[in-house]
Design a protein around this motif. Structure first.
Motif, PDB file in Angstrom:
ATOM      1  N   ALA A 127      -3.283   7.300   2.647  1.00 26.89           N
ATOM      2  CA  ALA A 127      -2.555   7.391   1.370  1.00 26.89           C
ATOM      3  C   ALA A 127      -1.054   7.232   1.598  1.00 26.89           C
ATOM      4  N   GLU A 128      -0.543   7.848   2.638  1.00 20.01           N
ATOM      5  CA  GLU A 128       0.896   7.709   2.937  1.00 20.01           C
ATOM      6  C   GLU A 128       1.235   6.250   3.226  1.00 20.01           C
ATOM      7  N   ARG A 129       0.348   5.586   3.961  1.00 21.24           N
ATOM      8  CA  ARG A 129       0.629   4.167   4.278  1.00 21.24           C
ATOM      9  C   ARG A 129       0.618   3.332   2.998  1.00 21.24           C
ATOM     10  N   LEU A 130      -0.354   3.584   2.120  1.00 18.30           N
ATOM     11  CA  LEU A 130      -0.383   2.809   0.870  1.00 18.30           C
ATOM     12  C   LEU A 130       0.834   3.112   0.017  1.00 18.30           C
ATOM     13  N   TYR A 131       1.259   4.358   0.031  1.00 24.61           N
ATOM     14  CA  TYR A 131       2.474   4.749  -0.707  1.00 24.61           C
ATOM     15  C   TYR A 131       3.669   3.937  -0.214  1.00 24.61           C
ATOM     16  N   ALA A 132       3.702   3.651   1.074  1.00 25.79           N
ATOM     17  CA  ALA A 132       4.789   2.853   1.652  1.00 25.79           C
ATOM     18  C   ALA A 132       4.574   1.353   1.428  1.00 25.79           C
ATOM     19  N   THR A 205     -19.937   7.903  -3.581  1.00 25.18           N
ATOM     20  CA  THR A 205     -21.053   7.259  -2.867  1.00 25.18           C
ATOM     21  C   THR A 205     -20.826   7.311  -1.350  1.00 25.18           C
ATOM     22  N   GLU A 206     -19.772   7.990  -0.931  1.00 26.37           N
ATOM     23  CA  GLU A 206     -19.311   8.041   0.459  1.00 26.37           C
ATOM     24  C   GLU A 206     -18.755   6.697   0.905  1.00 26.37           C
ATOM     25  N   SER A 207     -18.227   5.939  -0.052  1.00 22.84           N
ATOM     26  CA  SER A 207     -17.442   4.756   0.288  1.00 22.84           C
ATOM     27  C   SER A 207     -16.044   5.236   0.714  1.00 22.84           C
ATOM     28  N   ASP A 208     -15.164   4.311   1.066  1.00 24.40           N
ATOM     29  CA  ASP A 208     -13.872   4.684   1.671  1.00 24.40           C
ATOM     30  C   ASP A 208     -12.729   4.697   0.652  1.00 24.40           C
ATOM     31  N   LEU A 209     -11.600   5.255   1.064  1.00 28.28           N
ATOM     32  CA  LEU A 209     -10.433   5.411   0.180  1.00 28.28           C
ATOM     33  C   LEU A 209      -9.929   4.071  -0.353  1.00 28.28           C
ATOM     34  N   HIS A 210      -9.800   3.063   0.526  1.00 26.90           N
ATOM     35  CA  HIS A 210      -9.277   1.776   0.042  1.00 26.90           C
ATOM     36  C   HIS A 210     -10.193   1.182  -1.032  1.00 26.90           C
ATOM     37  N   SER A 211     -11.514   1.330  -0.852  1.00 28.64           N
ATOM     38  CA  SER A 211     -12.435   0.797  -1.868  1.00 28.64           C
ATOM     39  C   SER A 211     -12.229   1.514  -3.195  1.00 28.64           C
ATOM     40  N   GLY A 212     -12.033   2.830  -3.129  1.00 27.73           N
ATOM     41  CA  GLY A 212     -11.777   3.593  -4.353  1.00 27.73           C
ATOM     42  C   GLY A 212     -10.496   3.143  -5.027  1.00 27.73           C
ATOM     43  N   VAL A 213      -9.470   2.877  -4.230  1.00 28.68           N
ATOM     44  CA  VAL A 213      -8.171   2.486  -4.787  1.00 28.68           C
ATOM     45  C   VAL A 213      -8.249   1.067  -5.379  1.00 28.68           C
ATOM     46  N   VAL A 214      -8.941   0.163  -4.686  1.00 25.55           N
ATOM     47  CA  VAL A 214      -9.074  -1.204  -5.212  1.00 25.55           C
ATOM     48  C   VAL A 214      -9.778  -1.170  -6.576  1.00 25.55           C
ATOM     49  N   MET A 338       2.072   1.890  -7.952  1.00 24.06           N
ATOM     50  CA  MET A 338       2.918   2.470  -6.896  1.00 24.06           C
ATOM     51  C   MET A 338       2.995   3.976  -7.028  1.00 24.06           C
ATOM     52  N   SER A 339       2.942   4.460  -8.259  1.00 22.94           N
ATOM     53  CA  SER A 339       3.019   5.893  -8.520  1.00 22.94           C
ATOM     54  C   SER A 339       1.640   6.547  -8.484  1.00 22.94           C
ATOM     55  N   ARG A 340       0.682   5.957  -9.217  1.00 23.14           N
ATOM     56  CA  ARG A 340      -0.629   6.600  -9.378  1.00 23.14           C
ATOM     57  C   ARG A 340      -1.422   6.634  -8.075  1.00 23.14           C
ATOM     58  N   ILE A 341      -1.031   5.853  -7.075  1.00 23.54           N
ATOM     59  CA  ILE A 341      -1.710   5.931  -5.772  1.00 23.54           C
ATOM     60  C   ILE A 341      -1.733   7.381  -5.277  1.00 23.54           C
ATOM     61  N   THR A 342      -0.701   8.141  -5.617  1.00 22.37           N
ATOM     62  CA  THR A 342      -0.636   9.535  -5.148  1.00 22.37           C
ATOM     63  C   THR A 342      -1.712  10.382  -5.837  1.00 22.37           C
ATOM     64  N   GLY A 343      -1.849  10.217  -7.149  1.00 26.54           N
ATOM     65  CA  GLY A 343      -2.876  10.961  -7.885  1.00 26.54           C
ATOM     66  C   GLY A 343      -4.276  10.527  -7.461  1.00 26.54           C
TER      67      GLY A 343
END
Ligand code: ACO
Length: 379
Positions: A127-132, A205-214, A338-343
């Motif tokens: 999450a920190e990396r995506l925030y950056a 579904t136990e998928s990963d964070l990036h998939s959830g964010v996409v 850029m903002s909602r990535i944190t939530g």
């Protein structure tokens, strides 16, 4: 043949309106919006967006040392994999920046060392990396889509100032940074909104964070959700100035048009966030010389309240603020990302901490049982 288990009590609410679909300690809209207990009004008054991002991810406001360490890690992560820029440059010029940011996050996942680790600690690192990285990808695509060279990132600026710098190639004034910063704080989190719920469904579904964010980016893009902030200036411009605004709004309502930036599934008597940001949008419009847009907006607000008992949501002042800051409309919803990535990240970790697959039932409205006509099977 096995029978599907019937729901104990059939509860159906179209659009899940009013349904409690899970528990959360990240934020509540009850009694005024609060992030982890803190009223957003106070967060906007006393904090910057980096502090609120830390609060979202780690549950507490940072100490000065925690903030410095967080900002150092974020600054160090302000880089994109080498292949991403040529890829962005190769995309058709007219591609929507929201589609590009969705693609970019997908590409970033392939280079993230923690991609297959969904532990809370690894998710926070991701999450920190995506925030950056997300602001860089948005700004790079913005410049590349115009055939220009992207601006190199800096390590000495907080999130709001850094993004303004990346887009403009020069530093914004402190007043501009403050206004933009408040908009990022207000966009950070909003309990079980459509995009956050999407992210929770994906990781359940136990998928990963990036998939959830996409997937969340895809949900945010629609004009009934985050995409509305890009439509706000269309509304203000179409209204044709303060003199014409009332007649235009009445005509639009008579045609049953939706006025983007108004209404909300949860807030029926006003969105506290819109009230906070309106002051900044007016201030920046005064400086930028776009006050006619504010006057027009004020008239539309009055007509909407009088005719429809409907009030602005956060997108209404945000679209105008970004316009006054000289930002171009197609990057307004990417700014929301850029903002909602944190939530989203906070909800993803919360979902996984007490996970249960999110799998509701559908009420069947199709044909009654019928038989396929018998014939000889062929490939
Ligand atoms: N302008 C005009 N009429 C509206 C608006 C609007 N912005 N929003 C709702 N209505 C009307 C609908 O047409 C409907 O009228 P009807 O009963 O005569 O058919 C009635 O109000 C109820 O509308 P619903 O869509 O059922 O209400 P819901 O709670 O589902 O809608 C939503 C919430 C989707 C946000 C809606 O108000 C809307 O479309 N607003 C415009 C888009 C927008 O600004 N989205 C941003 C949301 S906030 C955010 O993402 C930060």
């Amino acid at each position: 043949m096995s029978a599907a288990s019937a729901p104990a009590t059939e509860i159906y609410s179209p659009g899940l309106e009013g349904v409690i679909a899970g528990e959360t300690a990240v934020s509540t809209v009850e009694g005024g919006l609060r992030y982890r207990g803190y009223p957003v009004t106070e967060l906007c008054q006393y904090c910057n967006f980096d502090e609120v991002a830390f609060l979202m991810l780690y549950g507490e406001l940072p100490t000065p040392k925690q903030l410095t360490d967080f900002q150092s890690r974020v600054s160090a992560a302000r880089k994109l994999p080498e292949c991403l820029r040529p890829l962005l440059a190769a995309l058709p010029r007219n591609v929507s920046p929201m589609d590009v940011i969705r693609t970019s996050i997908s590409v970033l996942s392939h280079f993230d060392p923690d991609v297959n680790d969904s532990s809370p600690e690894a998710n926070l690192r991701k999450a920190e990396r995506l925030y950056a990285q997300i602001p860089l990808a948005v700004a790079d695509q913005f410049h590349l889509s115009k055939g220009k060279t992207p601006v190199a990132p800096r390590s000495d600026l907080g999130a709001a100032a850094h993004f303004m710098y990346l887009v403009r190639g020069k530093e914004a004034t402190p007043e501009e940074v403050r206004a933009f910063d408040v908009s990022l704080i207000l966009y950070a989190e909003h309990e079980f909104n459509a995009s956050t719920f999407t992210a929770r469904v994906v990781v359940s579904t136990e998928s990963d964070l990036h998939s959830g964010v996409v997937a969340a980016v895809g949900a945010l893009k629609g004009r009934l959700h985050g995409g509305a902030n890009e439509k706000v200036m269309d509304v203000v411009n179409a209204a044709g100035g303060p003199k014409n605004a009332e007649a235009w709004t009445l005509a639009a309502l008579a045609k049953k048009e939706r006025i983007m930036g108004f209404g909300h599934r949860v807030y029926k008597s006003g969105d506290v966030r819109a009230g906070v940001l309106k002051a900044y949008s007016a201030q920046m419009a005064g400086i930028a010389g776009t006050s006619a847009a504010e006057e027009t907006a004020e008239i539309i607000e009055t007509v909407m309240a009088r005719e429809k008992n409907m009030y602005p949501n956060l997108d209404w002042p945000a679209g105008r603020l970004y316009h006054a800051l000289g930002l171009e409309i197609p990057i307004y919803t990417p700014i929301f990302v850029m903002s909602r990535i944190t939530g989203w990240a906070a909800h993803i970790n919360e979902q996984l901490a007490k996970n249960r697959l999110i799998r509701p039932r559908g009420r069947y409205t199709g044909p009654d049982v019928r038989s396929v006509p018998a014939k000889t099977w062929s490939a």
